[in-house]
Scaffold this motif. Sequence first.
Motif, mmCIF file in Angstrom:
data_model
loop_
_atom_site.group_PDB
_atom_site.id
_atom_site.type_symbol
_atom_site.label_atom_id
_atom_site.label_comp_id
_atom_site.label_asym_id
_atom_site.label_seq_id
_atom_site.Cartn_x
_atom_site.Cartn_y
_atom_site.Cartn_z
ATOM 1 N N PHE A 215 0.840 -1.195 0.000
ATOM 2 C CA PHE A 215 0.000 0.000 0.000
ATOM 3 C C PHE A 215 0.880 1.252 0.000
ATOM 4 C CE2 PHE A 215 -2.994 3.026 2.148
ATOM 5 C CZ PHE A 215 -3.980 3.001 1.171
ATOM 6 N N GLY A 216 1.942 1.243 0.788
ATOM 7 C CA GLY A 216 2.869 2.364 0.810
ATOM 8 C C GLY A 216 3.581 2.552 -0.519
ATOM 9 N N PHE A 217 3.951 1.443 -1.152
ATOM 10 C CA PHE A 217 4.592 1.500 -2.467
ATOM 11 C C PHE A 217 3.687 2.193 -3.477
ATOM 12 C CE2 PHE A 217 5.153 -0.395 -6.688
ATOM 13 C CZ PHE A 217 6.524 -0.245 -6.901
ATOM 14 N N ALA A 218 2.417 1.792 -3.494
ATOM 15 C CA ALA A 218 1.470 2.378 -4.453
ATOM 16 C C ALA A 218 1.200 3.844 -4.142
ATOM 17 C CB ALA A 218 0.167 1.573 -4.446
ATOM 18 N N ILE A 219 1.054 4.178 -2.857
ATOM 19 C CA ILE A 219 0.806 5.569 -2.461
ATOM 20 C C ILE A 219 1.994 6.442 -2.851
ATOM 21 C CG2 ILE A 219 0.685 7.117 -0.457
ATOM 22 C CD1 ILE A 219 -1.996 6.010 -1.042
ATOM 23 N N GLY A 220 3.207 5.963 -2.582
ATOM 24 C CA GLY A 220 4.403 6.748 -2.868
ATOM 25 C C GLY A 220 4.571 7.059 -4.340
ATOM 26 N N TRP A 221 4.493 6.010 -5.178
ATOM 27 C CA TRP A 221 4.655 6.232 -6.614
ATOM 28 C C TRP A 221 3.495 7.035 -7.182
ATOM 29 C CZ3 TRP A 221 8.873 6.162 -9.225
ATOM 30 C CH2 TRP A 221 9.927 5.328 -8.836
ATOM 31 N N ASN A 222 2.299 6.847 -6.632
ATOM 32 C CA ASN A 222 1.138 7.620 -7.055
ATOM 33 C C ASN A 222 1.357 9.108 -6.773
ATOM 34 O OD1 ASN A 222 -2.007 7.672 -7.614
ATOM 35 N ND2 ASN A 222 -1.678 8.843 -5.746
ATOM 36 N N TYR A 223 1.880 9.427 -5.581
ATOM 37 C CA TYR A 223 2.081 10.830 -5.220
ATOM 38 C C TYR A 223 3.206 11.453 -6.035
ATOM 39 C CZ TYR A 223 2.027 14.962 -2.243
ATOM 40 O OH TYR A 223 1.908 16.256 -1.776
ATOM 41 N N TRP A 224 4.272 10.687 -6.236
ATOM 42 C CA TRP A 224 5.371 11.203 -7.056
ATOM 43 C C TRP A 224 4.867 11.516 -8.469
ATOM 44 C CZ3 TRP A 224 7.510 9.337 -11.618
ATOM 45 C CH2 TRP A 224 8.652 10.008 -12.064
ATOM 46 N N VAL B 256 -4.478 12.788 -16.867
ATOM 47 C CA VAL B 256 -3.694 11.621 -16.481
ATOM 48 C C VAL B 256 -3.518 11.546 -14.964
ATOM 49 C CG1 VAL B 256 -1.390 10.592 -16.599
ATOM 50 C CG2 VAL B 256 -2.496 11.414 -18.674
ATOM 51 N N SER B 257 -3.294 12.714 -14.328
ATOM 52 C CA SER B 257 -3.020 12.711 -12.887
ATOM 53 C C SER B 257 -4.232 13.111 -12.059
ATOM 54 C CB SER B 257 -1.865 13.679 -12.578
ATOM 55 O OG SER B 257 -2.224 14.998 -12.935
ATOM 56 N N GLY B 258 -5.407 13.152 -12.690
ATOM 57 C CA GLY B 258 -6.582 13.707 -12.035
ATOM 58 C C GLY B 258 -6.943 13.104 -10.691
ATOM 59 N N LEU B 259 -6.921 11.781 -10.581
ATOM 60 C CA LEU B 259 -7.362 11.120 -9.356
ATOM 61 C C LEU B 259 -6.262 10.961 -8.308
ATOM 62 C CD1 LEU B 259 -9.701 8.162 -10.410
ATOM 63 C CD2 LEU B 259 -10.306 10.223 -9.182
ATOM 64 N N CYS B 260 -5.026 11.211 -8.697
ATOM 65 C CA CYS B 260 -3.903 10.866 -7.812
ATOM 66 C C CYS B 260 -3.984 11.534 -6.447
ATOM 67 C CB CYS B 260 -2.575 11.226 -8.483
ATOM 68 S SG CYS B 260 -2.225 10.267 -9.968
ATOM 69 N N GLY B 261 -4.312 12.824 -6.433
ATOM 70 C CA GLY B 261 -4.374 13.538 -5.162
ATOM 71 C C GLY B 261 -5.436 12.978 -4.244
ATOM 72 N N LEU C 209 -7.205 5.300 -11.103
ATOM 73 C CA LEU C 209 -7.612 4.278 -10.132
ATOM 74 C C LEU C 209 -7.072 2.896 -10.483
ATOM 75 C CD1 LEU C 209 -9.188 3.858 -7.541
ATOM 76 C CD2 LEU C 209 -11.259 3.534 -8.906
ATOM 77 N N PRO C 210 -7.268 2.382 -11.713
ATOM 78 C CA PRO C 210 -6.689 1.073 -12.038
ATOM 79 C C PRO C 210 -5.160 1.075 -12.003
ATOM 80 C CG PRO C 210 -7.661 2.080 -13.996
ATOM 81 C CD PRO C 210 -8.112 2.875 -12.825
ATOM 82 N N VAL C 211 -4.534 2.198 -12.313
ATOM 83 C CA VAL C 211 -3.081 2.274 -12.229
ATOM 84 C C VAL C 211 -2.628 2.100 -10.778
ATOM 85 C CG1 VAL C 211 -1.082 3.800 -12.457
ATOM 86 C CG2 VAL C 211 -2.763 3.653 -14.309
ATOM 87 N N PHE C 212 -3.312 2.778 -9.856
ATOM 88 C CA PHE C 212 -2.982 2.647 -8.432
ATOM 89 C C PHE C 212 -3.180 1.212 -7.960
ATOM 90 C CE2 PHE C 212 -4.544 2.482 -4.042
ATOM 91 C CZ PHE C 212 -3.444 3.001 -3.368
ATOM 92 N N LEU C 213 -4.309 0.605 -8.322
ATOM 93 C CA LEU C 213 -4.582 -0.774 -7.899
ATOM 94 C C LEU C 213 -3.561 -1.745 -8.490
ATOM 95 C CD1 LEU C 213 -8.481 -0.812 -8.212
ATOM 96 C CD2 LEU C 213 -7.108 -0.693 -6.104
#
Length: 517
Positions: free
Chosen positions: A116-125, A398-403, A476-480
């Motif tokens: 979960f941390g891995f996905a959150i980190g790369w998502n935020y970056w 592309v980055s719309g949902l990340c935040g 969303l699917p990218v994060f998952l």
Amino acid sequence: MSKVILDQDHASAEQSPDANPSATTRPRPAGATELKRGLSSRHLQMIAIGGSIGTGLFVASGGSIAAAGPGGALVAFAAVGLMVFLLMQSLGEMTAKIPVAGSFQTFATRFVSPSFGFAIGWNYWFNWAITVAAELVAAGIVMDFWLPQVPGWVWAGVFLALLTGLNALSAKAFGEGEFWLAMIKVVTVVVFLVAGTLMIFGIIGGHSDPLGNWRDAKDVFHGGWLSIISVFMIAGFSFQGTELVGVAAGEAKNPRREVPKAIRKVFWRIMIFYIGAIFVIGCLVPLTDPSLLASGETDVASSPFTLVFENAGIAFAAALMNAVILTAILSAGNSGLYASTRMLYSMALDGKAPKVFGKLNGRGVPMTALMATAAVGLFGFLTALVGQGAAYAWLLNVSGLCGFIVWVGIAISHYRFRRGYIAQGGDVRDLPYKASFFPLGPLVAFAMLLIVIAGQNYEAVLAGRGLEVLSAYIGLPVFLALWIGHRLVTKSKMVTLSAMDLSSPADIDEPADSARR
């Protein structure tokens, strides 16, 4: 899925070696030094304010009023403001206790799971790295107001070099630059509120009926609940950036004192700015004014701020607001470059990114991570190939949902942090900062965020416009995929409450009660 994340506390015989990571206990990459704690209280407050005041307020606020009426816009922004307040409380409690540059990814890793941390980190970056590129595109659009003969990609290159150079100096240099860029925006909003109030009372501008736009309920709540929900999404984007204070805490001089102070002050200032501005616009600009439909950087002449300033007698209002919007864009790019660089650095220390990104120079700046992030900003040069407006819209989609996904991670992490802290014998009264509404706060914020994420582009879903749906929800699917893929590869499990790493960085690991005095 959400209930499992929030409540699960089972022991695992197959716990991943990364299940209890800590940037303070991992061996640092060769050549690494310590981040320099050079950010003061005024830096932290302006970083948070500057991150959330931008074109969403200066331009798109008019569109919010046109869509839902002044009353509907106020309801939507107030509701999102409540959600942000709860999230900031959650972030403040964790950050004051464990002020590290990794912030959200560190908390997600320690309190939920390494995957979960891995996905959150790369998502935020990714979110902020792409935002930097988008802001460079926007800067070219804004500069076209004064110098239309200069191609947008030239300005993208100039501003990218400027922001990279500022971030390369030191954390203090970044903080100082952000302080003054944010100060320009704050002063503009304050002047707007003062001028608008004087106009409402007829002291300047000759406005004789300040409440005329609020009399007809059909206009006050134009479009009904469906329109309020659509503005709810816009408001969410407008408030994104308040979480930057969590990343900056890793380089704050006295984070256990300054982070709570910044969080307490910043929220109310931002709410006053947004709610006050929407009320003033609702009083002074009729709902039927076509200028309210403007929503982009090219519409500076139609910005509700520009309209009000012009009615107040400021002849150069359009040029003034164009300059302010440029500083807002540069401020967002500056903060985005800083935040994404520190996130990449933190992930390198935790083994979630190549180790080379964990190296610091003598000034405490992760230069390799900075240059890698700045390279993403080169997407700004897409303006030369596909056109400024198209590139800007594409990058934002592309980055719309990340935040919003990161905000979900904050709510989940805080819920489990508090439970883990108590399970390990901690006394809530000893926390440097305590979220007042736990457990209701993170749970309400979590539920509201699910609504925001689900409703990103509900019009396209209902109309069956597949391409628009894909661009709106692809985050969303990218994060998952990141989350599930990391879990499949590493076999990591959820961190149990008793195994959570609640340790603080060594350089501030003093008793909590002394930190509060």
